[in-house]
Every structure is written in C-alpha cells, then in structure tokens.
Design a protein around this motif. Structure first.
Motif, mmCIF file in Angstrom:
data_model
loop_
_atom_site.group_PDB
_atom_site.id
_atom_site.type_symbol
_atom_site.label_atom_id
_atom_site.label_comp_id
_atom_site.label_asym_id
_atom_site.label_seq_id
_atom_site.Cartn_x
_atom_site.Cartn_y
_atom_site.Cartn_z
ATOM 1 N N UNK A 19 0.826 -1.205 0.000
ATOM 2 C CA UNK A 19 0.000 0.000 0.000
ATOM 3 C C UNK A 19 0.860 1.255 0.000
ATOM 4 N N UNK A 20 0.315 2.315 -0.588
ATOM 5 C CA UNK A 20 0.947 3.632 -0.568
ATOM 6 C C UNK A 20 0.001 4.623 0.078
ATOM 7 N N UNK A 21 0.554 5.538 0.849
ATOM 8 C CA UNK A 21 -0.221 6.637 1.421
ATOM 9 C C UNK A 21 -0.030 7.865 0.546
ATOM 10 N N UNK A 22 -1.123 8.519 0.231
ATOM 11 C CA UNK A 22 -1.088 9.737 -0.574
ATOM 12 C C UNK A 22 -1.558 10.895 0.301
ATOM 13 N N UNK A 23 -0.647 11.816 0.596
ATOM 14 C CA UNK A 23 -0.945 12.922 1.496
ATOM 15 C C UNK A 23 -0.479 12.614 2.907
ATOM 16 N N UNK A 24 0.725 13.048 3.249
ATOM 17 C CA UNK A 24 1.303 12.704 4.543
ATOM 18 C C UNK A 24 1.164 13.882 5.504
ATOM 19 N N UNK A 25 -0.079 14.177 5.854
ATOM 20 C CA UNK A 25 -0.366 15.258 6.789
ATOM 21 C C UNK A 25 -0.616 14.723 8.185
ATOM 22 N N UNK A 26 -1.279 15.555 8.995
ATOM 23 C CA UNK A 26 -1.491 15.227 10.410
ATOM 24 C C UNK A 26 -2.285 13.938 10.589
ATOM 25 N N UNK A 27 -3.380 13.763 9.840
ATOM 26 C CA UNK A 27 -4.211 12.577 10.036
ATOM 27 C C UNK A 27 -3.461 11.322 9.627
ATOM 28 N N UNK A 28 -2.649 11.413 8.566
ATOM 29 C CA UNK A 28 -1.878 10.246 8.142
ATOM 30 C C UNK A 28 -0.859 9.854 9.199
ATOM 31 N N UNK A 29 -0.159 10.842 9.763
ATOM 32 C CA UNK A 29 0.867 10.552 10.770
ATOM 33 C C UNK A 29 0.251 10.078 12.077
ATOM 34 N N UNK A 30 -0.852 10.706 12.479
ATOM 35 C CA UNK A 30 -1.447 10.385 13.774
ATOM 36 C C UNK A 30 -2.189 9.051 13.769
ATOM 37 N N UNK A 31 -2.817 8.701 12.645
ATOM 38 C CA UNK A 31 -3.729 7.559 12.634
ATOM 39 C C UNK A 31 -3.352 6.480 11.619
ATOM 40 N N UNK A 32 -3.123 6.859 10.379
ATOM 41 C CA UNK A 32 -2.903 5.849 9.341
ATOM 42 C C UNK A 32 -1.599 5.088 9.539
ATOM 43 N N UNK A 33 -0.519 5.794 9.800
ATOM 44 C CA UNK A 33 0.769 5.115 9.940
ATOM 45 C C UNK A 33 0.779 4.118 11.099
ATOM 46 N N UNK A 34 0.303 4.496 12.303
ATOM 47 C CA UNK A 34 0.269 3.496 13.386
ATOM 48 C C UNK A 34 -0.624 2.301 13.067
ATOM 49 N N UNK A 35 -1.775 2.546 12.428
ATOM 50 C CA UNK A 35 -2.676 1.443 12.102
ATOM 51 C C UNK A 35 -2.040 0.487 11.102
ATOM 52 N N UNK A 36 -1.363 1.020 10.107
ATOM 53 C CA UNK A 36 -0.691 0.168 9.128
ATOM 54 C C UNK A 36 0.452 -0.615 9.772
ATOM 55 N N UNK A 37 1.224 0.047 10.628
ATOM 56 C CA UNK A 37 2.366 -0.609 11.264
ATOM 57 C C UNK A 37 1.925 -1.786 12.132
ATOM 58 N N UNK A 38 0.724 -1.716 12.668
ATOM 59 C CA UNK A 38 0.238 -2.757 13.570
ATOM 60 C C UNK A 38 -0.511 -3.871 12.850
ATOM 61 N N UNK A 39 -0.715 -3.743 11.537
ATOM 62 C CA UNK A 39 -1.516 -4.721 10.801
ATOM 63 C C UNK A 39 -0.623 -5.545 9.873
ATOM 64 N N UNK A 40 -0.477 -6.847 10.120
ATOM 65 C CA UNK A 40 0.408 -7.674 9.295
ATOM 66 C C UNK A 40 -0.108 -7.917 7.886
ATOM 67 N N UNK A 41 -1.334 -7.492 7.590
ATOM 68 C CA UNK A 41 -1.858 -7.653 6.233
ATOM 69 C C UNK A 41 -1.282 -6.635 5.255
ATOM 70 N N UNK A 42 -0.540 -5.640 5.764
ATOM 71 C CA UNK A 42 -0.076 -4.546 4.917
ATOM 72 C C UNK A 42 1.440 -4.387 4.969
#
Length: 306
Positions: free
Chosen positions: A4-27
């Motif tokens: 997966x790729x993240x498009x738009x690395x702003x506050x919501x991506x750093x605060x929520x998306x990155x931790x969720x992806x890091x914790x999910x072995x499906x990604x």
C-alpha cells in the motif's frame, strides 16, 4: 500482504494511518506520495502520478489528501488497477463519489469510503441495544476547537473544506449507523465567518420516518474540554455515546469503553474488501451535510483568525 501507498502525509496520516498500518500484518507500506513530507526508509514521490508512472509495485492506495483533490487521485489510481481507500469525507461532492463507485465496480476493484467514528468502541453495542427499543428523541452535541485540531489549515474554510462539518460528519456517520430508520433534514442554520466560505457552527433539525426528532449542535470554537456526545432517549431509558463513541452509557452507567482502535478497524475492513474485490461506499453522512448546505439558512458571523 497488501502493498500500500499513502497519498498525502499530513497530520491525520501521521497520527492515525501510519500506526494502524504498522500494527496490521496484512499490509506493507511501500511508498508515500506527498508534496511536502516523506518517511525514512519508505520510497517517496512528489505526487500520486509520479508514483504510478514509476511503476512501483503497489496493490492499493490510501488517500489522505483533502477531499477537494481526492476524486482525481482516486480516478487515477483506479485506472491504474489499484484498490482505493478514501479518508472521510469520501469526496467533495456526492456525484464524484458515485462516479468512483461505478468506476471501481467496472474495474473489479475495491473502493472503501471510510467513516472512522463508526469503529469506535461503543458504536456497534449501541446499534444492537437500540434495535429493539422505541426511540423518542436524539440529541447530538459535537463541539471542538478548530485551532487545536486543524491549526493553520486554511483549506477547511474553503469550498469543499466543510468547516465545522469536517468533525460534524463524524457524528452523522455514527447516527446513520446506529439508528434503525432513515432521517431527513427539516431545517438548519449555518454560522459562516465573514472571511470564510464554510461554517464555524451549525444547528440542524432532522426527523426520521416515524416522526422522531433528531437535533444536532455543531461548534468549531469550543475551548477547554471537547464535547463529542450523542444522546438517544428511548422507552427503555437513555443511551449516551460519549467521547466520540468510545464510551457507551445506559441511563448514566458506563457499559462499554476501550482504547482507540478506529483506524485499526478501518484497515481490517479494507483488507477484507480487497481480498474479496468488493467495495463499501456509504454516502449517507455526506448526503446529510450536502442537504445542510442546500437547505440551511446562512448567518454571517465574526471573521475567523488563528
């Protein structure tokens, strides 16, 4: 594993998306497309177009840029054969989200219009409890400080930025999920600062198909403790979802609470959709916001400044 790729690395991506992806072995996070930010040890591109043109091996994109630019990004990603996850709101208009849903269906790809507040700890138990109850009235109080949650983000005051409806749509996403019947806007008042295009506060009055009143009070200028509460009066007592849905109270007694796993829930759901080449595109919360802009009475209030 979904690359997966993240498009738009702003506050919501750093605060929520990155931790969720890091914790999910499906990604596996393999790339970031952002004009102004990058991550160590992750391939970086200045735009989604550059990422796709480079031929990077990705299966899906998570679009975290503002809604005003999301349609073109999603259309481009789908055309390149990528599954697409949309931050909320899924688009600037209902028509463009409908077009994306049809494009994804034709291509056999997954499109996920996310509503993170629906994955708060108390929301599903609230829905189940309300199923057998006679609802008498609903009151929504959603009040927060824009200077805390969107510091310096001028886009939120431009067309498509939604103003106070940016948080308010979270409340609407919960209410559309837990109430058993559809509801409709009867009147609305939108307070719009003289130097902005979107409201800083709003009061909404809905009614459901059985005549139950649903009132909402949204405010973007609340300081101190923030208020994200939904009260539902029923024949069996009052249900309250507090702190954005993370706590559920029945007649004042706390029955459900837990850690924030909203974005973990979103990415788990997206993995299911990708595995099945299915889409999940519910625009009900966005439709209610569109109705408010269409049907609401505008009041000009004091200019907004940071």
């Amino acid at each position: 594993m979904i690359r997966i790729a993240i498009v738009g690395l702003g506050k919501i991506a750093r605060d929520q998306h990155l931790p969720a992806l890091a914790a999910n072995p499906d990604y596996e996070l393999v790339a970031v497309a952002s004009r102004n930010a990058q991550l160590d040890d992750v391939a970086h591109y200045p735009s989604l177009s550059a990422l796709l043109e480079d031929g990077s091996a990705i299966d899906a994109v998570s679009l975290c840029a503002p809604a005003a630019v999301r349609y073109e990004q999603a259309r481009e990603a789908l055309a390149a054969g990528k599954h697409v996850m949309l931050e909320k709101p899924p688009g600037a208009t209902l028509s463009e989200v409908d077009a994306l849903a049809r494009q994804a269906e034709a291509a056999g790809l997954s499109l996920f219009a996310t509503w993170h507040s629906r994955y708060a700890q108390g929301v599903q138990p609230a829905r189940e409890w309300l199923e057998a109850k006679r609802i008498q009235a609903v009151r929504i109080e959603w009040k927060e400080d824009v200077r805390v949650w969107h510091p310096g983000q001028a886009w939120i005051w431009e067309p498509g930025g939604m103003g106070v409806f940016d948080p308010g749509i979270n409340a609407l996403s919960i209410v559309t999920a837990i109430l058993p019947r559809p509801f409709f806007l009867k009147e609305a008042t939108l307070q719009v600062p003289g130097n902005c295009q979107t409201p800083v506060a709003a009061q909404l009055a809905f009614v459901d198909s059985a005549g139950v009143p649903i009132a909402a009070d949204f405010d973007f200028l609340q300081t101190g403790p923030q208020t994200w509460d939904i009260h539902v009066d029923t024949d069996a007592g009052r249900l309250t979802l507090s702190k954005g849905g993370s706590e559920l109270y029945l007649d004042g007694q706390l029955t459900h609470q837990g850690p924030d796993r909203e974005y973990a829930g979103l990415y788990a759901r997206f993995a299911e959709l990708v595995a099945q080449n299915r889409s999940d595109v519910d625009v009900a919360p966005l439709r209610h916001v569109a109705d408010a802009f269409l049907y609401g009475r505008r009041e000009t209030v004091a200019e907004f400044h940071e």
